[in-house]
Motif scaffolding. Structure first.
Motif, PDB file in Angstrom:
ATOM      1  N   ARG A   2     -11.749 -10.594 -18.544  1.00 13.83           N
ATOM      2  CA  ARG A   2     -12.587 -10.758 -17.753  1.00 13.83           C
ATOM      3  C   ARG A   2     -13.336 -12.219 -17.196  1.00 13.83           C
ATOM      4  NH1 ARG A   2     -15.831 -13.956 -19.310  1.00 13.83           N
ATOM      5  NH2 ARG A   2     -15.143 -13.707 -22.103  1.00 13.83           N
ATOM      6  N   ARG A   3     -13.071 -12.553 -16.311  1.00 12.64           N
ATOM      7  CA  ARG A   3     -13.283 -13.721 -16.388  1.00 12.64           C
ATOM      8  C   ARG A   3     -14.603 -13.691 -14.999  1.00 12.64           C
ATOM      9  NH1 ARG A   3      -9.020 -13.370 -11.687  1.00 12.64           N
ATOM     10  NH2 ARG A   3      -9.517 -11.139 -11.750  1.00 12.64           N
ATOM     11  N   ILE A   4     -14.788 -15.470 -15.663  1.00  3.44           N
ATOM     12  CA  ILE A   4     -16.008 -16.234 -14.588  1.00  3.44           C
ATOM     13  C   ILE A   4     -15.876 -16.846 -13.705  1.00  3.44           C
ATOM     14  CG2 ILE A   4     -18.489 -17.214 -15.182  1.00  3.44           C
ATOM     15  CD1 ILE A   4     -18.352 -15.899 -18.030  1.00  3.44           C
ATOM     16  N   VAL A   5     -16.909 -16.272 -12.673  1.00  6.09           N
ATOM     17  CA  VAL A   5     -16.291 -17.625 -11.276  1.00  6.09           C
ATOM     18  C   VAL A   5     -17.474 -17.651 -10.779  1.00  6.09           C
ATOM     19  CG1 VAL A   5     -14.890 -17.721  -9.058  1.00  6.09           C
ATOM     20  CG2 VAL A   5     -14.328 -16.261 -10.481  1.00  6.09           C
ATOM     21  N   VAL A   6     -17.117 -19.378 -10.631  1.00 11.28           N
ATOM     22  CA  VAL A   6     -18.294 -19.920 -10.507  1.00 11.28           C
ATOM     23  C   VAL A   6     -18.384 -20.365  -8.780  1.00 11.28           C
ATOM     24  CG1 VAL A   6     -20.788 -21.585 -10.868  1.00 11.28           C
ATOM     25  CG2 VAL A   6     -18.620 -20.595 -12.972  1.00 11.28           C
ATOM     26  N   THR A   7     -18.794 -20.184  -7.697  1.00  6.63           N
ATOM     27  CA  THR A   7     -19.568 -20.759  -6.801  1.00  6.63           C
ATOM     28  C   THR A   7     -20.987 -21.274  -6.301  1.00  6.63           C
ATOM     29  OG1 THR A   7     -20.105 -18.473  -5.418  1.00  6.63           O
ATOM     30  CG2 THR A   7     -18.014 -18.465  -5.847  1.00  6.63           C
ATOM     31  N   PRO A 137     -14.728  -4.749 -11.865  1.00  2.81           N
ATOM     32  CA  PRO A 137     -15.822  -4.306 -12.426  1.00  2.81           C
ATOM     33  C   PRO A 137     -16.308  -5.138 -13.887  1.00  2.81           C
ATOM     34  CG  PRO A 137     -14.419  -2.535 -12.859  1.00  2.81           C
ATOM     35  CD  PRO A 137     -13.496  -3.818 -11.877  1.00  2.81           C
ATOM     36  N   ASP A 138     -15.065  -5.881 -14.609  1.00  3.92           N
ATOM     37  CA  ASP A 138     -15.647  -6.484 -15.776  1.00  3.92           C
ATOM     38  C   ASP A 138     -15.912  -7.817 -15.578  1.00  3.92           C
ATOM     39  OD1 ASP A 138     -14.992  -4.193 -17.200  1.00  3.92           O
ATOM     40  OD2 ASP A 138     -12.337  -4.486 -17.664  1.00  3.92           O
ATOM     41  N   ASP A 139     -15.817  -8.662 -14.570  1.00  4.02           N
ATOM     42  CA  ASP A 139     -15.969  -9.958 -14.013  1.00  4.02           C
ATOM     43  C   ASP A 139     -17.098 -10.448 -13.514  1.00  4.02           C
ATOM     44  OD1 ASP A 139     -12.831 -10.813 -14.542  1.00  4.02           O
ATOM     45  OD2 ASP A 139     -12.714  -9.961 -12.274  1.00  4.02           O
ATOM     46  N   ILE A 140     -17.691 -11.897 -13.772  1.00  2.00           N
ATOM     47  CA  ILE A 140     -18.633 -11.926 -13.415  1.00  2.00           C
ATOM     48  C   ILE A 140     -18.732 -13.482 -12.213  1.00  2.00           C
ATOM     49  CG2 ILE A 140     -20.831 -12.967 -13.724  1.00  2.00           C
ATOM     50  CD1 ILE A 140     -20.377 -11.427 -16.633  1.00  2.00           C
ATOM     51  N   VAL A 141     -19.712 -12.419 -11.095  1.00  2.00           N
ATOM     52  CA  VAL A 141     -19.408 -13.860 -10.861  1.00  2.00           C
ATOM     53  C   VAL A 141     -20.546 -14.445 -10.269  1.00  2.00           C
ATOM     54  CG1 VAL A 141     -18.954 -14.776  -7.729  1.00  2.00           C
ATOM     55  CG2 VAL A 141     -16.504 -12.663  -8.792  1.00  2.00           C
ATOM     56  N   ILE A 142     -20.708 -16.069 -10.383  1.00  2.00           N
ATOM     57  CA  ILE A 142     -22.117 -16.768  -9.727  1.00  2.00           C
ATOM     58  C   ILE A 142     -21.969 -17.621  -8.662  1.00  2.00           C
ATOM     59  CG2 ILE A 142     -23.543 -18.263 -10.981  1.00  2.00           C
ATOM     60  CD1 ILE A 142     -22.130 -18.660 -13.280  1.00  2.00           C
ATOM     61  N   MET A 161     -15.474  -5.588  -4.017  1.00  2.00           N
ATOM     62  CA  MET A 161     -14.162  -5.311  -5.030  1.00  2.00           C
ATOM     63  C   MET A 161     -14.856  -5.015  -6.138  1.00  2.00           C
ATOM     64  SD  MET A 161     -12.250  -9.276  -4.668  1.00  2.00           S
ATOM     65  CE  MET A 161     -13.589 -10.411  -4.551  1.00  2.00           C
ATOM     66  N   GLY A 162     -15.902  -4.426  -5.924  1.00  2.00           N
ATOM     67  CA  GLY A 162     -16.745  -3.831  -7.535  1.00  2.00           C
ATOM     68  C   GLY A 162     -16.885  -5.141  -8.374  1.00  2.00           C
ATOM     69  N   ALA A 163     -16.988  -6.360  -7.997  1.00  2.00           N
ATOM     70  CA  ALA A 163     -17.207  -7.591  -8.951  1.00  2.00           C
ATOM     71  C   ALA A 163     -18.509  -7.624  -9.678  1.00  2.00           C
ATOM     72  CB  ALA A 163     -16.340  -8.887  -9.296  1.00  2.00           C
ATOM     73  N   ALA A 183     -29.135 -10.261   2.181  1.00  2.00           N
ATOM     74  CA  ALA A 183     -27.979  -9.891   1.953  1.00  2.00           C
ATOM     75  C   ALA A 183     -27.507 -10.905   0.833  1.00  2.00           C
ATOM     76  CB  ALA A 183     -27.018 -10.180   3.219  1.00  2.00           C
ATOM     77  N   GLY A 184     -27.556 -11.522   0.043  1.00  2.00           N
ATOM     78  CA  GLY A 184     -27.272 -11.962  -0.982  1.00  2.00           C
ATOM     79  C   GLY A 184     -27.886 -11.573  -2.084  1.00  2.00           C
ATOM     80  N   MET A 185     -28.616 -10.288  -2.183  1.00  2.00           N
ATOM     81  CA  MET A 185     -29.371  -9.969  -3.399  1.00  2.00           C
ATOM     82  C   MET A 185     -29.099  -8.093  -3.022  1.00  2.00           C
ATOM     83  SD  MET A 185     -33.485  -9.633  -2.295  1.00  2.00           S
ATOM     84  CE  MET A 185     -35.046 -11.595  -2.850  1.00  2.00           C
ATOM     85  N   HIS A 186     -28.045  -7.580  -2.188  1.00  2.00           N
ATOM     86  CA  HIS A 186     -27.895  -6.439  -2.034  1.00  2.00           C
ATOM     87  C   HIS A 186     -26.437  -6.505  -3.108  1.00  2.00           C
ATOM     88  CE1 HIS A 186     -27.361  -3.156  -0.369  1.00  2.00           C
ATOM     89  NE2 HIS A 186     -25.905  -2.967   0.133  1.00  2.00           N
ATOM     90  N   GLY A 187     -26.701  -5.527  -3.811  1.00  3.58           N
ATOM     91  CA  GLY A 187     -25.871  -5.223  -4.714  1.00  3.58           C
ATOM     92  C   GLY A 187     -25.494  -6.241  -6.030  1.00  3.58           C
ATOM     93  N   ALA A 188     -26.645  -6.981  -6.172  1.00  2.84           N
ATOM     94  CA  ALA A 188     -26.725  -8.480  -7.309  1.00  2.84           C
ATOM     95  C   ALA A 188     -26.613  -7.469  -8.695  1.00  2.84           C
ATOM     96  CB  ALA A 188     -27.603  -9.674  -6.567  1.00  2.84           C
TER      97      ALA A 188
END
Length: 327
Positions: A2-7, A137-142, A161-163, A183-188
Motif C-alpha cells: 500500500r502507498r500513500i500519495v499526497v497531491t 485499490p490498496d493505495d490512498i491518494v490525498i 485506476m480504482g485507487a 467532480a472532485g467529490m465523485h467517487g471519493a
C-alpha cells in the motif's frame, strides 16, 4: 504494498502576527469598498503548502508518503528537508523559470486569519499525472488544495485506476466552481472540510450541506476547538471526536493539514474511526503549539504516550513504534 500519495501545494509560508483584532478595524457598512492595512509585529518564512504539511505529519507517524507536486527554482533546501524526514520526493517537479508558491498568512490575537496565496510554480501541477504510479485499490491518494484543474484531474485518474482517494478542497474552495467541486467529490472514499468550507461548497454547487455530507462513504467535518465529526454512511454511524487539549495556542496555521495527515494514517492502518479521529486531533494539537506548519516534532513513542494521557489506551497504537522502526 500500500502507498500513500499526497497531491497538493508546496509553498513557503510567510507567517505574520497582528497584535490586535481584525474586526476592530472593519466597518461593516463599508465592506463594499474595503481598504485595510495591518502593521504586524513579526514575520518568518517557513516551509509549508498543504501537501508538504500533510506529508510531514505522515512521516512523523512512521509512513513514507510520496508527494506529487510542483515547486520552483528555490525549492532545493525544502526538498532536502523532506528527504531527511523520510518523505519520498520523487514525484516533485521543479520549474526552473518560476518560484515556489508563497502563502502570506496574517493572524490576529483571536486566531482569525487573512491569507493571500501566490501559486507560482504550483500552477504547473495541472500537467502532473498519477497514471505513471500505476496505483490500485490498496493505495490512498490525498487530493488537497492546489491548481483546480489538477485537483479535478487527479480525482478522475483515481477513478480510472480504482485507487482510493480523499478529496479535501480546503482553502481552494472559493476558487473551485460548483462543477469542479462535484467532480472532485465523485467517487471519493473520504470527503473532508471544515464547517465553513461545507457552507461555501453548498453555495457553489446549489446543493444543501446535508446532501454534500453524503457524497462519499466517509465524510469528516472539522470544527476547530469544537472537535470534529466523522460520518460513516456505510455503517450508518456518526462519531463525534473531541479536540485534543493544547498546551498553549501559538499558531493555528497548518492544524487542519496535520489533522488530515493523522486521519489518513489511521485510515491506512485500518484503525477504528473514533481512534483515527483522535489520532488526527492529537496531530493537529502539536501543530497549534508551534508557529509554522512543520516546526513541531515528536517520536512515535512520545505520540503514543500523549495519546494515552489524553484519550486513554488504544491497542491500535501499540505497533506505532515498530512501524517507524521498520519504515
Amino acid at each position: 504494498m500500500r502507498r500513500i500519495v499526497v497531491t497538493g501545494s508546496l509553498a513557503y509560508d510567510y507567517i505574520m502576527a497582528f497584535p490586535g483584532s481584525f474586526q476592530d478595524h472593519i466597518v461593516p457598512e463599508m465592506l463594499h469598498k474595503l481598504t485595510v492595512s495591518f502593521l504586524v509585529d513579526s514575520m518568518r518564512r517557513m516551509r509549508g503548502g498543504v501537501a508538504g504539511n500533510i506529508a510531514y505529519t505522515l512521516a512523523l507517524l512512521g509512513e513514507r508518503p510520496l508527494v506529487l507536486a510542483s515547486a520552483g527554482q528555490d525549492f532545493g533546501e525544502y526538498r532536502t528537508w523532506m528527504e531527511q524526514r523520510g518523505i519520498d520526493t520523487s514525484g516533485i517537479v521543479e520549474v526552473a523559470e518560476d518560484f515556489t508558491a508563497s502563502c502570506f498568512i496574517n493572524t490576529d490575537r483571536n486566531n482569525n486569519q487573512i491569507v493571500a496565496f501566490y501559486p507560482g510554480a504550483a500552477s504547473y501541477s495541472r500537467h502532473l499525472s498519477l497514471e505513471q504510479l500505476s496505483l490500485g485499490p490498496d493505495d490512498i491518494v490525498i487530493i488537497s488544495p492546489t491548481d483546480p484543474d489538477a485537483m479535478v484531474r487527479h480525482a478522475a485518474e483515481c477513478r480510472r485506476m480504482g485507487a482510493q482517494f480523499v478529496f479535501d478542497p480546503g482553502k481552494q474552495t472559493p476558487r473551485l466552481s460548483g462543477d469542479q467541486i462535484l467532480a472532485g467529490m465523485h467517487g471519493a472514499t473520504v470527503l473532508v472540510g471544515n464547517d465553513y468550507e461545507f457552507a461555501m461548497m453548498a453555495q457553489a454547487t446549489g446543493r444543501p450541506v446535508e446532501e454534500l455530507l453524503q457524497a462519499a462513504p466517509l465524510t469528516v467535518v472539522t470544527r476547530g476547538e469544537h472537535g470534529s465529526t466523522i460520518y460513516d454512511w456505510q455503517r450508518d454511524e456518526v462519531h463525534d471526536v473531541p479536540p485534543a487539549p493544547v498546551e498553549k495556542v501559538v499558531d493555528p496555521t497548518g492544524a487542519g493539514d496535520a489533522y488530515l495527515g493523522g486521519f489518513v494514517f489511521g485510515l491506512a492502518r485500518e484503525m477504528p474511526l473514533p481512534v483515527a479521529g483522535r489520532v488526527a486531533a492529537l496531530a493537529a494539537s502539536y501543530a497549534i503549539e508551534q508557529r509554522g506548519c512543520q516546526e513541531h516534532s515528536y517520536t512515535p513513542d512520545e505520540f503514543v504516550a500523549r495519546y494515552e494521557r489524553v484519550f486513554g489506551r488504544a491497542p491500535e497504537l501499540a505497533r506505532l513504534s515498530m512501524i517507524a522502526t521498520v519504515r
